[in-house]
Design a protein around this motif. Structure first.
Motif, PDB file in Angstrom:
ATOM      1  N   LYS A 198       0.824  -1.210   0.000  1.00 26.41           N
ATOM      2  CA  LYS A 198       0.000   0.000   0.000  1.00 26.41           C
ATOM      3  C   LYS A 198       0.855   1.256   0.000  1.00 26.41           C
ATOM      4  CE  LYS A 198      -3.904   2.193   2.372  1.00 26.41           C
ATOM      5  NZ  LYS A 198      -4.888   2.077   3.472  1.00 26.41           N
ATOM      6  N   ALA A 199       1.995   1.239   0.697  1.00 26.05           N
ATOM      7  CA  ALA A 199       2.879   2.397   0.735  1.00 26.05           C
ATOM      8  C   ALA A 199       3.386   2.751  -0.659  1.00 26.05           C
ATOM      9  CB  ALA A 199       4.046   2.136   1.683  1.00 26.05           C
ATOM     10  N   VAL A 200       3.785   1.721  -1.400  1.00 29.41           N
ATOM     11  CA  VAL A 200       4.228   1.946  -2.779  1.00 29.41           C
ATOM     12  C   VAL A 200       3.048   2.414  -3.630  1.00 29.41           C
ATOM     13  CG1 VAL A 200       5.132   0.837  -4.857  1.00 29.41           C
ATOM     14  CG2 VAL A 200       6.124   0.299  -2.627  1.00 29.41           C
ATOM     15  N   GLY A 201       1.885   1.784  -3.411  1.00 27.23           N
ATOM     16  CA  GLY A 201       0.691   2.168  -4.156  1.00 27.23           C
ATOM     17  C   GLY A 201       0.318   3.622  -3.948  1.00 27.23           C
ATOM     18  N   GLY A 209      -1.966  10.446 -10.484  1.00 26.64           N
ATOM     19  CA  GLY A 209      -3.095  11.336 -10.186  1.00 26.64           C
ATOM     20  C   GLY A 209      -3.039  11.717  -8.722  1.00 26.64           C
ATOM     21  N   LYS A 210      -4.185  11.612  -8.042  1.00 24.25           N
ATOM     22  CA  LYS A 210      -4.246  11.787  -6.589  1.00 24.25           C
ATOM     23  C   LYS A 210      -4.725  10.473  -5.977  1.00 24.25           C
ATOM     24  CE  LYS A 210      -5.449  16.711  -6.873  1.00 24.25           C
ATOM     25  NZ  LYS A 210      -6.499  17.726  -6.567  1.00 24.25           N
ATOM     26  N   PHE A 211      -3.921   9.928  -5.097  1.00 20.85           N
ATOM     27  CA  PHE A 211      -4.258   8.642  -4.492  1.00 20.85           C
ATOM     28  C   PHE A 211      -5.556   8.737  -3.696  1.00 20.85           C
ATOM     29  CE2 PHE A 211      -4.144   5.784  -0.815  1.00 20.85           C
ATOM     30  CZ  PHE A 211      -3.980   4.550  -1.434  1.00 20.85           C
ATOM     31  N   VAL A 212      -6.460   7.776  -3.925  1.00 18.19           N
ATOM     32  CA  VAL A 212      -7.731   7.719  -3.200  1.00 18.19           C
ATOM     33  C   VAL A 212      -7.777   6.479  -2.312  1.00 18.19           C
ATOM     34  CG1 VAL A 212     -10.243   7.567  -3.383  1.00 18.19           C
ATOM     35  CG2 VAL A 212      -8.956   9.014  -4.974  1.00 18.19           C
ATOM     36  N   SER A 213      -7.526   5.298  -2.910  1.00 19.32           N
ATOM     37  CA  SER A 213      -7.582   4.065  -2.123  1.00 19.32           C
ATOM     38  C   SER A 213      -6.770   2.958  -2.788  1.00 19.32           C
ATOM     39  CB  SER A 213      -9.030   3.610  -1.915  1.00 19.32           C
ATOM     40  OG  SER A 213      -9.636   3.300  -3.165  1.00 19.32           O
ATOM     41  N   TYR A 214      -6.497   1.941  -1.985  1.00 21.83           N
ATOM     42  CA  TYR A 214      -5.712   0.775  -2.417  1.00 21.83           C
ATOM     43  C   TYR A 214      -6.611  -0.452  -2.339  1.00 21.83           C
ATOM     44  CZ  TYR A 214      -2.061  -2.867  -2.005  1.00 21.83           C
ATOM     45  OH  TYR A 214      -1.273  -3.980  -2.165  1.00 21.83           O
ATOM     46  N   ASP A 215      -6.677  -1.200  -3.430  1.00 21.65           N
ATOM     47  CA  ASP A 215      -7.545  -2.378  -3.476  1.00 21.65           C
ATOM     48  C   ASP A 215      -6.841  -3.556  -2.818  1.00 21.65           C
ATOM     49  OD1 ASP A 215      -9.388  -4.307  -3.953  1.00 21.65           O
ATOM     50  OD2 ASP A 215      -9.232  -4.257  -6.150  1.00 21.65           O
ATOM     51  N   SER A 216      -7.116  -3.750  -1.549  1.00 22.92           N
ATOM     52  CA  SER A 216      -6.479  -4.841  -0.816  1.00 22.92           C
ATOM     53  C   SER A 216      -7.044  -6.203  -1.216  1.00 22.92           C
ATOM     54  CB  SER A 216      -6.650  -4.640   0.690  1.00 22.92           C
ATOM     55  OG  SER A 216      -8.024  -4.576   1.039  1.00 22.92           O
TER      56      SER A 216
END
Length: 292
Positions: A198-201, A209-216
């Motif tokens: 997630k940190a890399v994501g 763009g602008k990070f919103v969420s990470y699909d775990s």
């Protein structure tokens, strides 16, 4: 006589609560009236010059009256009017509404669009779609969960045209809400397994763009083909497709970004807000070739 009547008439037009009939007043009373008007309407300055009295069968007043200075209703219009608290609108009546537009140069069939989106979204409490201006629509939901589901599961499109929406702040005019950003799911390919975090994501999301969420949920097995992120894009900027990554040992590799449900966009300059058909970059290039 005519001149003073004109001056009074101008005052009556701006201030309807003043009613003046010159014939009913003596010379002294008329001069005093100017003074009273100046006191009541302090932003009006009246200059009264000399006056003459002619005696005929009847007394006729002739005045040489200076111009009415600062007789400008904008002074009154610019004065603040503060409403009592009990008459102010409470809350945000657009709280369950979104304003949106489609990124297309085509003429959409609005009736079909409304029916199609309502059928796809199927909000439990219903939806109302209204046209605000040409190409601009108001999507009114009747429950916050329905609206939130629609926002979380986009991007949405009709006739291959991406729908860009935004919430409406309190007191804001829906027609003036900016519609420059849209959220997309993207897939990041060619990442080493150790970089699937997630940190890399987050860092990659803020590059594309602008990070919103990470699909775990896309991280359930030992090996994954790609990382899945949700990012917010400025539709006025070109889409980014790749990024060079440098390891600590200074070795490099390149990751590529694929956009889900992208719809129409300009292949020439990579911008979502128009297609290649109306791309200024392409048109200018064609003009330069014709000149040569």
């Amino acid at each position: 006589m005519r001149k003073i009547c004109y001056e009074f008439f101008a005052i009556e037009q701006v201030y309807p609560d003043i009613e003046i009939n010159v014939d009913k007043f003596s010379v002294t009373e008329i001069v005093d009236m100017f003074s009273v008007i100046e006191q009541v309407y302090k932003h009006i300055v009246l200059e009264v010059g000399t006056y003459k009295v002619k005696t005929a069968k009847h007394i006729i007043f002739e005045f040489e009256v200076g111009t009415v200075k600062n007789l400008d209703i904008t002074n009154a219009e610019e004065e603040e009017l503060v409403f009592d608290e009990d008459v102010e609108e409470s809350g945000n009546r657009f709280e369950l509404c979104l304003v949106g537009k489609f990124l297309t140069e085509k003429n959409l069939n609005v009736r079909v669009m409304k029916s199609k989106l309502a059928d796809i979204w199927r909000p439990a409490m219903g939806i109302s779609i209204k046209t605000l201006t040409e190409g601009l629509y108001l999507f009114q939901f009747f429950h916050k969960d329905d609206m939130q589901w629609m926002m979380n599961n986009g991007p949405w499109s009709f006739d291959n045209a991406i729908l860009v929406t935004n919430t409406i702040p309190t007191w804001e005019d829906p027609t003036k809400v900016p519609l420059n950003e849209a959220e997309f799911w993207v897939q990041i390919y060619d990442l080493p397994t150790s970089f699937m975090t997630k940190a890399v994501g987050r860092q990659l999301g803020n590059f594309f763009g602008k990070f919103v969420s990470y699909d775990s949920t896309n991280n359930t097995s030992i090996w994954r083909e790609y990382m899945r992120l949700r990012i917010r894009l400025d539709i006025r900027l070109p889409l980014k497709r790749r990024k060079k990554i440098c390891r600590r040992d200074r070795t490099e590799f390149i990751v590529t970004c694929k956009y889900e449900k992208l719809g129409d966009f300009c292949f020439r300059c990579g911008v979502l807000s128009h297609t290649e058909r109306s791309c200024k970059k392409r048109l200018n290039a064609n003009l330069e070739e014709e000149v040569k």
